[in-house]
Design a protein around this motif. Structure first.
Motif, PDB file in Angstrom:
ATOM      1  N   UNK A   1       9.070   7.731   0.327  1.00 28.20           N
ATOM      2  CA  UNK A   1       9.319   6.410   0.889  1.00 28.20           C
ATOM      3  C   UNK A   1       8.046   5.549   0.790  1.00 28.20           C
ATOM      4  N   UNK A   2       6.893   6.142   1.056  1.00 24.63           N
ATOM      5  CA  UNK A   2       5.631   5.399   0.940  1.00 24.63           C
ATOM      6  C   UNK A   2       5.363   4.970  -0.504  1.00 24.63           C
ATOM      7  N   UNK A   3       5.698   5.857  -1.466  1.00 22.12           N
ATOM      8  CA  UNK A   3       5.504   5.518  -2.879  1.00 22.12           C
ATOM      9  C   UNK A   3       6.377   4.354  -3.303  1.00 22.12           C
ATOM     10  N   UNK A   4       7.645   4.371  -2.826  1.00 19.23           N
ATOM     11  CA  UNK A   4       8.542   3.259  -3.166  1.00 19.23           C
ATOM     12  C   UNK A   4       8.018   1.951  -2.578  1.00 19.23           C
ATOM     13  N   UNK A   5       7.475   2.037  -1.369  1.00 16.65           N
ATOM     14  CA  UNK A   5       6.921   0.824  -0.759  1.00 16.65           C
ATOM     15  C   UNK A   5       5.725   0.306  -1.578  1.00 16.65           C
ATOM     16  N   UNK A   6       4.901   1.227  -2.068  1.00 14.07           N
ATOM     17  CA  UNK A   6       3.759   0.811  -2.895  1.00 14.07           C
ATOM     18  C   UNK A   6       4.225   0.179  -4.188  1.00 14.07           C
ATOM     19  N   UNK A   7       5.288   0.800  -4.757  1.00 15.62           N
ATOM     20  CA  UNK A   7       5.832   0.218  -5.998  1.00 15.62           C
ATOM     21  C   UNK A   7       6.351  -1.180  -5.722  1.00 15.62           C
ATOM     22  N   UNK A   8       7.017  -1.355  -4.588  1.00 17.19           N
ATOM     23  CA  UNK A   8       7.558  -2.668  -4.257  1.00 17.19           C
ATOM     24  C   UNK A   8       6.427  -3.686  -4.047  1.00 17.19           C
ATOM     25  N   UNK A   9       5.355  -3.260  -3.377  1.00 16.33           N
ATOM     26  CA  UNK A   9       4.210  -4.172  -3.183  1.00 16.33           C
ATOM     27  C   UNK A   9       3.590  -4.558  -4.524  1.00 16.33           C
ATOM     28  N   UNK A  10       3.442  -3.566  -5.397  1.00 18.20           N
ATOM     29  CA  UNK A  10       2.867  -3.860  -6.721  1.00 18.20           C
ATOM     30  C   UNK A  10       3.753  -4.801  -7.498  1.00 18.20           C
ATOM     31  N   UNK A  11       5.102  -4.606  -7.391  1.00 24.59           N
ATOM     32  CA  UNK A  11       6.026  -5.504  -8.091  1.00 24.59           C
ATOM     33  C   UNK A  11       5.912  -6.918  -7.531  1.00 24.59           C
ATOM     34  N   UNK A  12       5.768  -7.019  -6.193  1.00 24.86           N
ATOM     35  CA  UNK A  12       5.588  -8.355  -5.596  1.00 24.86           C
ATOM     36  C   UNK A  12       4.303  -9.008  -6.118  1.00 24.86           C
ATOM     37  N   UNK A  13       3.244  -8.167  -6.192  1.00 27.01           N
ATOM     38  CA  UNK A  13       1.978  -8.713  -6.703  1.00 27.01           C
ATOM     39  C   UNK A  13       2.136  -9.176  -8.141  1.00 27.01           C
ATOM     40  N   UNK A  14       2.840  -8.355  -8.936  1.00 25.42           N
ATOM     41  CA  UNK A  14       3.085  -8.723 -10.334  1.00 25.42           C
ATOM     42  C   UNK A  14       3.905 -10.004 -10.423  1.00 25.42           C
ATOM     43  N   UNK A  15       4.881 -10.138  -9.510  1.00 24.57           N
ATOM     44  CA  UNK A  15       5.710 -11.342  -9.510  1.00 24.57           C
ATOM     45  C   UNK A  15       4.883 -12.564  -9.159  1.00 24.57           C
TER      46      UNK A  15
END
Length: 712
Positions: A670-684
């Motif tokens: 769950x923490x990894x998915x949250x990190x992926x989501x944060x990175x995707x937001x940063x990329x966006x």
């Protein structure tokens, strides 16, 4: 003899000739008007004919006043007239006027024998002719034919004198101006020959010798720079260069260290050698580690100086260890070689105070004066007439563009004097024939010819005043009609030519104005040169690019105005100074006087003359600073984008790999998915900022009148 003296001589002799012919005609046709006794007629007739013949011989420049035929005939005429007047039945006052006129003629002959001024002699003859003419005119009042004849002679005298004097003044001035123009062109050509050929040749020779010494004797030259001393090896090398014609025999050669200490000097004394080594050209060559050319006065000689630095490797790059100075003497032998194909022109090289060398006959004064005037003038030229010579001078400038020497060309004024004599001889013959025809015809046609002559006089004065619309209203078939038609044809031809020239000038002016407007409005810098490499066009964009005003640039050699190099540092200015056929283009760098280097895109092409030769060249330079700045901005932007995009991709890729292997606990997943989501937001967010930047750039281009790449 000056032009004014020739005009006075022509006028005096022509007036004497007409008066004498009129007197002879009256003696033959109407002797009763003078109350001449039968025994005195022959003396008067021969006396008038003697004056007429002498006036013709002298006035047509066939003989001079001191020549025996003229002296004998004129003196005999004066004596015969004096004898003839003893039986003249005119009033006592009239006879005294005749005697006064004869005394004036006699005084003129005495003045000739005494060698007095020609102006005094001709003035005395003119007054004598005027006195005789007044007596004849007064006597002719009692006869209409005689009055018409005398009046016609007087009118013709005025017409011929007006036309002849006007033509003689104009033609003489034109001949003198043309002679001055030719000698001025020769002086400029000789100065230009030194400037564009002799100086570059001396500089090239010095460069070749310096390069050869640098390649073969560098260690020796470095040692001499550290410990200046005479070097037999260097002296032998110089002798070999002289034998190979790389250096001119009998012309001074000097080698000095970078500190301007003499090591070797040939065909010049030490004081002269030190003067050469201390010259501006040598200092510039050593300081710039390059080559320079100039002219220098050393002692009583004018020398063309070519200086080339010898350089050696140094920790900071290269350093100058010496300088080779090659010279060409502008001496009598050089001038002899330049004047060998035109012996009518004499040449001299002068500075402000003396003649340094000369070839051919020159006036005792005026040579140094015209040279000094050229050296002190803004355009580097001067001309004058002195001592029977046309003089003109052209300036030779040193490497600092200072006027150092002047080349003076001289040609005798005898060419112009001969032309003037031929002109007045022709005018006198034409006037003589015209006068005789008109005088004889006037005895028969009277007022008709008088009226025609008056109309001719008015027309001639109108043409002389510049009114080419003037026409002569004479329709007869005799000589006056032909003369009137000829004058009308001449005035019509001049009027037509004037109109055509004015129309062509208007068309050329409009075309030139249009072209100047187009060139001035161009965004790129446009520079045009003539076949000599002198700037003829320098538009506003060129002023901004080079930092030089058009007024300063135009008319000067392009190498003195701008400096352009290739991307590799190659100096392109010599190539631009010598236009060549065809077109070429490439990247270049403008080196401004303020130290700014401006990258440009350069396009150049030659201008072809009608005869097929190169008549000049045109360069078009586009400032590339904005494009270079845009490229740098693009590179920086791509580097930042790469970094910003890779930063969020690292956690996305890492957690994705770990999730794919199933090695994480539920909570870590769950923490990894949250990190992926944060990175995707940063990329966006990064992508959003990129789109904002792209949108702002496109809007800026659209506002500037451009189009966003990719849009239709």
């Amino acid at each position: 003899m000056s032009s004014s003296e020739m005009v006075l001589r022509f006028a005096a002799e022509f007036a004497t000739f007409l008066v004498a012919v009129a007197g002879a005609a009256i003696v033959v046709l109407r002797p009763r008007l003078l109350g001449v006794e039968r025994g005195s007629r022959l003396a008067l007739l021969l006396g008038f004919l003697g004056l007429a013949v002498a006036a013709f011989l002298h006035g047509s420049f066939l003989y001079e006043a001191r020549d025996l035929p003229v002296l004998v005939v004129r003196s005999a005429g004066i004596v015969l007239l004096g004898v003839g007047t003893l039986g003249w039945g005119e009033e006592r006052v009239t006879r005294r006027v005749v005697w006064v006129a004869l005394v004036l003629f006699a005084v003129a002959e005495v003045a000739v024998a005494a060698g007095m001024s020609a102006a005094v002699v001709d003035a005395a003859r003119a007054l004598g002719a005027l006195g005789l003419g007044a007596v004849l005119f007064s006597s002719a009042r009692r006869s209409i034919p005689a009055r018409v004849a005398v009046s016609t002679a007087a009118s013709l005298l005025l017409v011929v004198l007006a036309v002849s004097v006007a033509l003689s003044v104009v033609i003489s001035d034109n001949v003198e101006k043309e002679a001055l123009r030719l000698v001025d062109n020769r002086a400029r050509a000789e100065a230009n020959e030194v400037q564009t050929s002799v100086i570059p040749t001396a500089t090239t020779n010095a460069t070749l010798v310096a390069a050869t010494l640098q390649g073969s004797r560098l260690r020796l030259l470095e040692g001499l720079d550290a410990d200046p001393r005479p070097s037999p090896v260097l002296a032998d090398d110089i002798e070999s260069f002289l034998a190979a014609n790389l250096l001119r025999p009998e012309n001074p050669v000097v080698y000095a260290t970078a500190g301007q200490v003499l090591v070797l000097f040939r065909d010049i004394d030490r004081a002269g050698a030190e003067t050469l080594v201390g010259s501006t050209a040598v200092e510039e060559a050593v300081a710039g580690q390059t080559r320079t050319g100039s002219v220098q006065v050393v002692g009583d000689r004018g020398l063309v100086v070519g200086a080339a630095a010898v350089t050696a490797p140094a920790p900071e790059g290269r350093r100058a260890v010496g300088v080779l100075v090659s010279t060409t003497a502008l001496d009598d032998a050089y001038l002899n070689g330049r004047a060998v194909n035109d012996e009518s022109v004499s040449l001299a090289v002068v500075d402000r105070n003396r003649v340094l060398s000369d070839y051919g006959p020159l006036p005792d004064s005026g040579v140094v004066a015209v040279g000094r005037a050229a050296l002190e003038s803004a355009d580097g030229s001067a001309s004058s007439v002195s001592g029977g010579y046309f003089l003109a001078a052209g300036v030779v400038r040193g490497s600092d563009n200072a006027a150092v020497l002047a080349v003076v060309a001289a040609t005798p004024t005898t060419v112009v004097d001969d032309t003037r004599s031929s002109l007045f001889r022709t005018l006198f013959l034409v006037g003589l024939l015209t006068a005789l025809v008109a005088f004889v015809a006037a005895s028969f046609v009277g007022e008709r010819i008088g009226g025609g002559l008056r109309r001719l006089t008015v027309a001639a004065e109108g043409v002389q005043a510049g009114d080419f619309t003037t026409r002569v209203a004479v329709s007869s078939q005799d000589e006056l009609g032909v003369l009137g038609s000829t004058l009308n044809s001449m005035a019509g031809s001049i009027e037509t030519l004037t109109t055509e020239l004015r129309q062509k000038g208007d068309v050329e002016e409009r075309l030139r104005t249009r072209l100047e407007a187009v060139v001035a409005g161009m965004g790129e810098a446009v520079v045009a040169v003539d076949h000599e490499g002198k700037v003829t066009t320098f538009n506003g964009a060129a002023e901004g690019l080079f930092g030089v005003t058009a007024a300063r640039a135009e008319g000067r050699p392009v190498a003195q105005v701008v400096r352009v190099t290739g991307d590799d540092g190659t100096d392109l200015t010599p190539r631009l100074s010598q236009p060549e056929e065809g077109r070429w283009a490439g990247a270049a760098v403008v080196r401004r006087d303020d130290g700014v280097a401006v990258p440009v895109a350069l396009s150049a092409g030659g201008l072809t003359r009608p005869d097929g030769g190169v008549g000049g060249g045109v360069w078009v330079l586009r400032d590339m600073r904005r494009e270079r700045e845009a490229e740098r901005t693009k590179a920086d932007l791509l580097a930042n984008i790469s970094h910003e995009l890779r930063t969020p991709l690292v956690p996305i890729k890492g957690y994705a790999m770990m999730l794919g292997r199933g090695r994480l606990s539920r909570e870590d997943s769950r923490a990894g998915l949250a990190a992926i989501e944060d990175a995707a937001d940063q990329l966006e967010r990064v992508i959003g900022r990129l789109l904002e930047v792209a949108g702002g750039t496109a809007a800026g281009r659209t506002a500037a009148g451009g189009q966003v790449p990719g849009e239709a």
